[in-house]
Design a protein around this motif. Structure first.
Motif, PDB file in Angstrom:
ATOM      1  N   PHE A   1      16.660  41.694  59.930  1.00 40.10           N
ATOM      2  CA  PHE A   1      15.472  42.227  60.255  1.00 40.10           C
ATOM      3  C   PHE A   1      14.411  41.511  59.221  1.00 40.10           C
ATOM      4  N   ILE A   2      14.863  41.671  57.952  1.00 35.36           N
ATOM      5  CA  ILE A   2      14.057  40.479  57.012  1.00 35.36           C
ATOM      6  C   ILE A   2      13.776  39.285  57.459  1.00 35.36           C
ATOM      7  N   ILE A   3      14.699  38.426  58.056  1.00 37.63           N
ATOM      8  CA  ILE A   3      14.464  37.146  58.233  1.00 37.63           C
ATOM      9  C   ILE A   3      13.722  37.035  59.764  1.00 37.63           C
ATOM     10  N   ASN A   4      13.719  38.080  60.726  1.00 40.12           N
ATOM     11  CA  ASN A   4      12.786  38.105  61.796  1.00 40.12           C
ATOM     12  C   ASN A   4      11.661  38.532  61.368  1.00 40.12           C
ATOM     13  N   GLN A   5      11.068  39.060  60.244  1.00 43.73           N
ATOM     14  CA  GLN A   5       9.897  39.703  59.953  1.00 43.73           C
ATOM     15  C   GLN A   5       9.231  38.205  59.190  1.00 43.73           C
TER      16      GLN A   5
ATOM     17  N   ILE B   1       4.230  38.127  52.155  1.00 41.68           N
ATOM     18  CA  ILE B   1       5.328  38.826  51.507  1.00 41.68           C
ATOM     19  C   ILE B   1       5.256  40.285  51.143  1.00 41.68           C
ATOM     20  N   GLN B   2       4.288  40.711  50.978  1.00 44.70           N
ATOM     21  CA  GLN B   2       3.894  42.160  50.840  1.00 44.70           C
ATOM     22  C   GLN B   2       3.906  42.725  52.162  1.00 44.70           C
ATOM     23  N   THR B   3       3.210  42.288  53.175  1.00 43.08           N
ATOM     24  CA  THR B   3       3.262  42.793  54.602  1.00 43.08           C
ATOM     25  C   THR B   3       4.805  43.141  54.767  1.00 43.08           C
ATOM     26  N   ILE B   4       5.633  41.916  54.522  1.00 39.71           N
ATOM     27  CA  ILE B   4       7.146  42.224  55.146  1.00 39.71           C
ATOM     28  C   ILE B   4       7.794  43.009  54.211  1.00 39.71           C
ATOM     29  N   GLN B   5       7.310  43.333  53.096  1.00 33.56           N
ATOM     30  CA  GLN B   5       8.024  44.419  52.229  1.00 33.56           C
ATOM     31  C   GLN B   5       7.672  45.901  52.771  1.00 33.56           C
ATOM     32  N   ASP B   6       6.266  46.038  53.100  1.00 38.76           N
ATOM     33  CA  ASP B   6       6.015  47.329  53.931  1.00 38.76           C
ATOM     34  C   ASP B   6       6.446  47.501  55.069  1.00 38.76           C
ATOM     35  N   ASP B   7       6.963  46.382  55.913  1.00 40.54           N
ATOM     36  CA  ASP B   7       7.605  46.603  57.097  1.00 40.54           C
ATOM     37  C   ASP B   7       8.972  46.990  56.622  1.00 40.54           C
TER      38      ASP B   7
ATOM     39  N   GLU C   1       9.894  49.078  54.277  1.00 38.17           N
ATOM     40  CA  GLU C   1       9.889  50.281  53.659  1.00 38.17           C
ATOM     41  C   GLU C   1       9.594  51.199  54.757  1.00 38.17           C
ATOM     42  N   LYS C   2       8.636  50.788  55.779  1.00 38.61           N
ATOM     43  CA  LYS C   2       8.582  51.630  57.191  1.00 38.61           C
ATOM     44  C   LYS C   2       9.695  51.792  58.139  1.00 38.61           C
ATOM     45  N   THR C   3      10.752  50.863  58.028  1.00 39.21           N
ATOM     46  CA  THR C   3      11.939  50.819  58.883  1.00 39.21           C
ATOM     47  C   THR C   3      13.024  51.551  58.542  1.00 39.21           C
ATOM     48  N   PHE C   4      13.169  51.430  57.140  1.00 38.37           N
ATOM     49  CA  PHE C   4      14.498  52.090  56.841  1.00 38.37           C
ATOM     50  C   PHE C   4      14.148  53.105  55.685  1.00 38.37           C
ATOM     51  N   PRO C   5      15.023  53.979  55.683  1.00 31.75           N
ATOM     52  CA  PRO C   5      14.820  55.351  54.786  1.00 31.75           C
ATOM     53  C   PRO C   5      15.083  54.588  53.334  1.00 31.75           C
ATOM     54  N   ILE C   6      13.940  54.296  52.633  1.00 33.67           N
ATOM     55  CA  ILE C   6      14.036  53.561  51.256  1.00 33.67           C
ATOM     56  C   ILE C   6      13.589  54.677  50.051  1.00 33.67           C
ATOM     57  N   GLN C   7      14.338  54.730  49.042  1.00 33.42           N
ATOM     58  CA  GLN C   7      14.084  55.547  47.849  1.00 33.42           C
ATOM     59  C   GLN C   7      13.102  54.525  47.001  1.00 33.42           C
TER      60      GLN C   7
END
Length: 541
Positions: A7-11, A56-62, A64-70
């Motif tokens: 997922f990270i690589i695709n983003q 990078i910030q957009t990828i990080q936000d994506d 966080e939106k996709t996985f249940p992250i604490q």
């Protein structure tokens, strides 16, 4: 965890197309320290000059939106640390863990052991045998098409001496009295030749062939005790008789890689150097330290020439990917053989040679001896009978094959945490006892009750199995998988021994179901791991 990395690589690919080399360097690994998070990726460090901070910030936000992250945090020169909600790990127990198909059915010829057929395998051969067989299992599980091959060195003076030795023992069986000078220094006096002579029904026409046949039967019988079988046995003698050496020689001669000339004086040679005209393979053109003779001044082949012919035969059988496992005493052959394969295949074939360092087998504080000729060695079969195939395999796999190893045979039979194979198999046996006692359901809907931090940590280790297998595969390092099995077993034992913790909780069927679901999952992963290592997973001990 591969799904998260993908997922990270695709983003990332929305903004930049990483090269294959960049992709190979991008990883997602467990954090070394729990306070930093669950997993960390180096993606933004590898690509820090390729991506804008906003991207990078957009990828990080994506993410966080996709996985249940604490919690998700960018730290240091470009690491991204991620801590997931417990629900993420709980739900992982509802998914099957499958090995990655790295190989895509690529053919690999794996040659290992190839011990001289002059007697039964001694304990010194065990590490090479176990390493090769386990690597084959790892590669097969990872999607490669593996052929395991044993090269029989059944030509040369040692086989002449073996044949003469067997002939004397055969005559002895029929009344001939052995004299003191019958056995020369380079012959074989082992008791195993007496045993072999007793199995001969009628006088052989060729004692050399008979001796090799008897020894190979013995070797294969020894290997079966260690759960090892080969797909192909290739005879050096047959290759020579079939003209394989001439064929390889003419091929290199035609390409201009073999020429008549004189070798330079080796750098480490002491004394007077008398060069003679020979046929020389110009291996320096392919990365070797010096050129190598293939045919001597008297017209006979060098030992190297047979090795060249054997590897040319591998290539002609359709193998462009080859792996050899050598003992530490054959390190000097690595560069010359790799050079020969490059020259013979016009660069199409790849030969990877792994080196298996020595093991010092110790008993009562003393090293075991290994001389076949003097009949002072301990056979591999004897050690297996004493400590078991599981113990020998697993303990040999715990250490990187590049490192020497003092193997304590007394430790191998201890039933303590200090004996890794006992500790790992005790975990499967404990789970077996739980499953025999447990009479309830395995309700997947109860996994949300697994909230203990040690339970979550155990689930995280379970999810690391595909990564451990992948690393063992791509680096050709089976010890990674053996150490993973030990870690998983250790974490299970820790949970088992935790104060006031029980897998089967009286008067709490849902919690018992959740914990037994976890225990059964541990058993499945541990069994799969041990199976790849060629080791059993007992349900009782």
């Amino acid at each position: 965890m591969k799904a998260i990395l993908d997922f990270i690589i695709n983003q990332i690919k929305k903004y930049y197309q990483p090269s294959d080399k960049e992709l190979e360097r991008i990883t997602l690994e467990p954090c070394k320290f729990k306070q930093h998070g669950d997993v960390t990726t180096n993606a933004f460090m590898i690509l820090k000059s390729k991506l804008l901070d906003t991207e990078i910030q957009t990828i990080q936000d994506d993410i966080e939106k996709t996985f249940p992250i604490q919690n998700i945090e960018k730290v240091g020169p470009g690491f991204l640390n991620i801590k997931f909600h417990k629900s993420f790990w709980q739900n992982k127990l509802l998914e099957d863990i499958a090995p990655e198909n790295i190989g895509q059915n690529q053919k690999i010829l794996l040659e290992f052991l190839s011990a001289n057929p002059t007697g039964p395998l001694h304990i010194g051969h065990a590490r090479n045998a176990v390493l090769g067989d386990t690597l084959a299992r790892i590669l097969t599980t990872s999607g490669f098409d593996i052929t395991k091959e044993y090269y029989i060195n059944d030509a040369g003076n040692q086989i002449d001496m073996l044949g003469r030795s067997l002939e004397l023992r055969y005559k002895e069986q029929h009344g001939y009295k052995i004299k003191d000078d019958d056995f020369t220094e380079d012959m074989y006096i082992g008791e195993y030749l007496k045993d072999a002579a007793q199995t001969i029904d009628e006088t052989p026409r060729d004692f050399k062939s008979c001796a090799v046949g008897k020894m190979m039967d013995m070797i294969q019988s020894n290997l079966k005790k260690l759960n090892i079988e080969f797909d192909v046995l290739t005879s050096e003698r047959k290759l020579v008789e079939d003209g394989a050496v001439d064929k390889a020689f003419e091929t290199l001669k035609k390409s201009g890689d073999v020429k008549e000339g004189m070798l330079e004086k080796p750098k480490d040679f002491q004394g007077e150097w008398n060069p003679r005209k020979q046929w020389i393979f110009e291996s320096k053109n392919y990365g070797d330290d010096q050129n190598r003779a293939m045919k001597k001044a008297d017209g006979t082949w060098t030992y190297f020439a047979s090795d060249v012919a054997y590897h040319y035969d591998k290539y002609q059988r359709g193998f462009e990917k080859m792996i050899n496992i050598f003992g530490a005493d054959h390190i000097g052959y690595i560069k010359r053989l790799k050079a020969a394969v490059k020259a013979l295949s016009n660069g199409k074939a790849d030969l990877n040679i792994l080196v298996c360092q020595l093991v010092n087998f110790m008993k009562n504080g003393e090293p075991l001896k290994m001389s076949k000729r003097k009949n002072t060695f301990v056979t591999m079969a004897e050690v297996i009978d004493e400590i078991g195939a599981d113990a020998l395999r697993f303990l040999l796999l715990m250490r990187n094959a590049n490192m020497s190893y003092d193997f304590d045979l007394e430790k191998a039979v201890e039933q303590t945490k200090d004996n890794p194979i006992f500790y790992v198999q005790y975990a499967t046996a404990r789970i077996g006892s739980l499953m025999r006692r447990y009479k309830g359901e395995y309700d997947k809907d109860t996994v949300a009750l697994l909230e203990d931090e040690d339970e979550i940590s155990l689930i995280q280790v379970l999810q690391d199995f595909p990564r451990a297998l992948r690393l063992a595969c791509v680096h050709y390092e089976p010890h990674r998988l053996a150490n993973y099995a030990y870690q998983l077993a250790s974490d299970f034992h820790s949970l088992w021994s935790k104060k006031d913790y029980r897998f089967i909780v009286e008067d709490n069927a849902p919690l018992s179901s959740a914990r037994m679901y976890l225990a059964r999952y541990v058993l499945n992963v541990l069994t799969q791991t041990l199976d790849i290592l060629g080791v059993s997973a007992p349900l009782e001990m």
